[in-house]
Motif scaffolding. Structure first.
Motif, PDB file in Angstrom:
ATOM      1  N   LEU A  19     -27.496 -65.525 -21.267  1.00  0.00           N
ATOM      2  CA  LEU A  19     -28.297 -65.591 -20.046  1.00  0.00           C
ATOM      3  C   LEU A  19     -28.519 -67.043 -19.618  1.00  0.00           C
ATOM      4  CD1 LEU A  19     -30.029 -64.160 -17.900  1.00  0.00           C
ATOM      5  CD2 LEU A  19     -31.936 -64.242 -19.516  1.00  0.00           C
ATOM      6  N   LEU A  20     -28.822 -67.918 -20.583  1.00  0.00           N
ATOM      7  CA  LEU A  20     -29.041 -69.332 -20.271  1.00  0.00           C
ATOM      8  C   LEU A  20     -27.749 -69.996 -19.778  1.00  0.00           C
ATOM      9  CD1 LEU A  20     -31.372 -70.512 -23.188  1.00  0.00           C
ATOM     10  CD2 LEU A  20     -31.994 -69.973 -20.825  1.00  0.00           C
ATOM     11  N   ALA A  93     -21.301 -60.809 -21.772  1.00  0.00           N
ATOM     12  CA  ALA A  93     -22.594 -60.952 -21.108  1.00  0.00           C
ATOM     13  C   ALA A  93     -22.657 -62.193 -20.230  1.00  0.00           C
ATOM     14  CB  ALA A  93     -23.705 -60.998 -22.175  1.00  0.00           C
ATOM     15  N   SER A  94     -22.188 -63.335 -20.740  1.00  0.00           N
ATOM     16  CA  SER A  94     -22.263 -64.558 -19.937  1.00  0.00           C
ATOM     17  C   SER A  94     -21.369 -64.467 -18.707  1.00  0.00           C
ATOM     18  CB  SER A  94     -21.866 -65.781 -20.790  1.00  0.00           C
ATOM     19  OG  SER A  94     -20.550 -65.650 -21.300  1.00  0.00           O
ATOM     20  N   GLY A  95     -20.208 -63.805 -18.843  1.00  0.00           N
ATOM     21  CA  GLY A  95     -19.335 -63.623 -17.685  1.00  0.00           C
ATOM     22  C   GLY A  95     -19.980 -62.746 -16.616  1.00  0.00           C
ATOM     23  N   LEU A  96     -20.550 -61.628 -17.044  1.00  0.00           N
ATOM     24  CA  LEU A  96     -21.204 -60.730 -16.089  1.00  0.00           C
ATOM     25  C   LEU A  96     -22.434 -61.375 -15.465  1.00  0.00           C
ATOM     26  CD1 LEU A  96     -20.990 -57.302 -17.966  1.00  0.00           C
ATOM     27  CD2 LEU A  96     -19.714 -57.998 -15.931  1.00  0.00           C
ATOM     28  N   PHE A  97     -23.266 -62.015 -16.290  1.00  0.00           N
ATOM     29  CA  PHE A  97     -24.474 -62.674 -15.775  1.00  0.00           C
ATOM     30  C   PHE A  97     -24.108 -63.742 -14.737  1.00  0.00           C
ATOM     31  CE2 PHE A  97     -26.924 -61.782 -19.962  1.00  0.00           C
ATOM     32  CZ  PHE A  97     -27.278 -60.528 -19.488  1.00  0.00           C
ATOM     33  N   THR A  98     -23.031 -64.473 -14.990  1.00  0.00           N
ATOM     34  CA  THR A  98     -22.628 -65.543 -14.074  1.00  0.00           C
ATOM     35  C   THR A  98     -22.252 -64.992 -12.712  1.00  0.00           C
ATOM     36  OG1 THR A  98     -21.833 -66.918 -15.901  1.00  0.00           O
ATOM     37  CG2 THR A  98     -20.994 -67.438 -13.712  1.00  0.00           C
ATOM     38  N   ASP A  99     -21.553 -63.859 -12.688  1.00  0.00           N
ATOM     39  CA  ASP A  99     -21.137 -63.275 -11.407  1.00  0.00           C
ATOM     40  C   ASP A  99     -22.260 -62.508 -10.718  1.00  0.00           C
ATOM     41  OD1 ASP A  99     -18.538 -64.207 -11.142  1.00  0.00           O
ATOM     42  OD2 ASP A  99     -17.707 -62.617 -12.395  1.00  0.00           O
TER      43      ASP A  99
END
Length: 285
Positions: A19-20, A93-99
């Protein structure tokens, strides 16, 4: 079943780290036009190349997930299955959160974005590493090499990132590239400060409770010690000294246990720059 609460805690740490990472990309990195290192930076670079020169907007996750396939397979085979699965979750998670997540309107000052973005990046990656995972990309490669050699290669990874940033500078301007190098340098220093698994510490322990302290060293670090006997120059009394080398991330816990067992113990802790020999580390799970 006893490991389930610990595994859930690790999962939460990895999720927070992912998330961060996403918030950092959408808040500081995009605002200042920076390029982080590793596969994250390569994904953003490819994304910008396709959009700038081909007029095609491709989601971040397409490049990020694609680039991570080979390192994930390598780590799954050679490092550890649970470690790799948590890393896969961090990548997803980081890929999805970024988009999906928007950035926060914090500041548009480039230098502030560079410094605080680097700090946040180092913290986010460290959270994943402390949970026994990585944020993907070159971190996976770095962990693989470090597990094989027992040495940290974060600074070497930084040099690889500088090469990527040089390409970025040639294509999109040196101003953004130079700020990105500062960003990556700050992130690397935070990472070296917070994550010490591959750093070594030498402990010289003068104590009368040698058997008890040796057992503590074994229980806490899974390492052993060497006993030296000498004479104290002040009183001329016989003294016993234990010598041991441990991972720097075990140092504080070990020191607390030693002082609890022998409050009178004299402990000298030295940073070990280089170690040759058979130093066995606990493997990633």
């Amino acid at each position: 079943m006893k490991s389930s609460p610990k595994l859930f805690y690790r999962f939460l740490l990895v999720t927070l780290g992912a998330l961060l990472i996403a918030l950092n990309l959408n808040t500081f990195v995009h605002t200042a036009g920076l390029l982080p290192g590793g596969f994250t930076g390569m994904s953003l670079l490819l994304q910008e190349i396709f959009e700038r020169f081909l007029g095609v907007r491709i989601p971040f996750v397409v490049f990020f997930w694609g680039l991570n396939v080979a390192p994930v397979l390598m780590c799954f085979r050679y490092v550890g299955k649970r470690f790799t699965m948590l890393s896969v979750w961090a990548i997803i998670a980081s890929g999805l959160f970024t988009d999906l997540l928007p950035g926060l309107p914090v500041t548009d000052e480039v230098m502030l974005c560079t410094i605080f973005g680097g700090i946040l990046s180092g913290i986010a990656i460290s959270l994943c590493l402390l949970a026994g995972a990585t944020s993907g990309g070159t971190d996976l490669i770095s962990i693989y090499v470090s597990e094989k050699t027992g040495r940290s290669i974060w600074n070497q990874i930084f040099m690889v990132n500088v090469i990527i940033l040089a390409i970025f500078g040639l294509l999109f301007g040196w101003g953004r590239a130079l700020y990105s190098i500062i960003f990556q340098f700050v992130s690397t220093q935070i990472l070296n400060t917070l994550y010490k698994r591959y750093q070594k510490s030498t402990l010289l322990i003068i104590t009368e409770k040698t058997d008890e302290i040796v057992q503590i060293i074994r229980d806490v670090t899974n390492h052993d010690a060497t006993l030296f006997t000498g004479k104290g120059c002040y009183q001329g009394a016989e003294r016993k000294m234990l010598y041991t080398v441990v991972s720097a991330d075990e140092e504080e816990k070990l020191l607390r246990s030693i002082k609890k067992a022998d409050p009178l113990a004299f402990v000298n802790i030295l940073q070990t720059k280089m170690l040759k020999g058979n130093f066995i580390m606990k493997k990633q799970d």
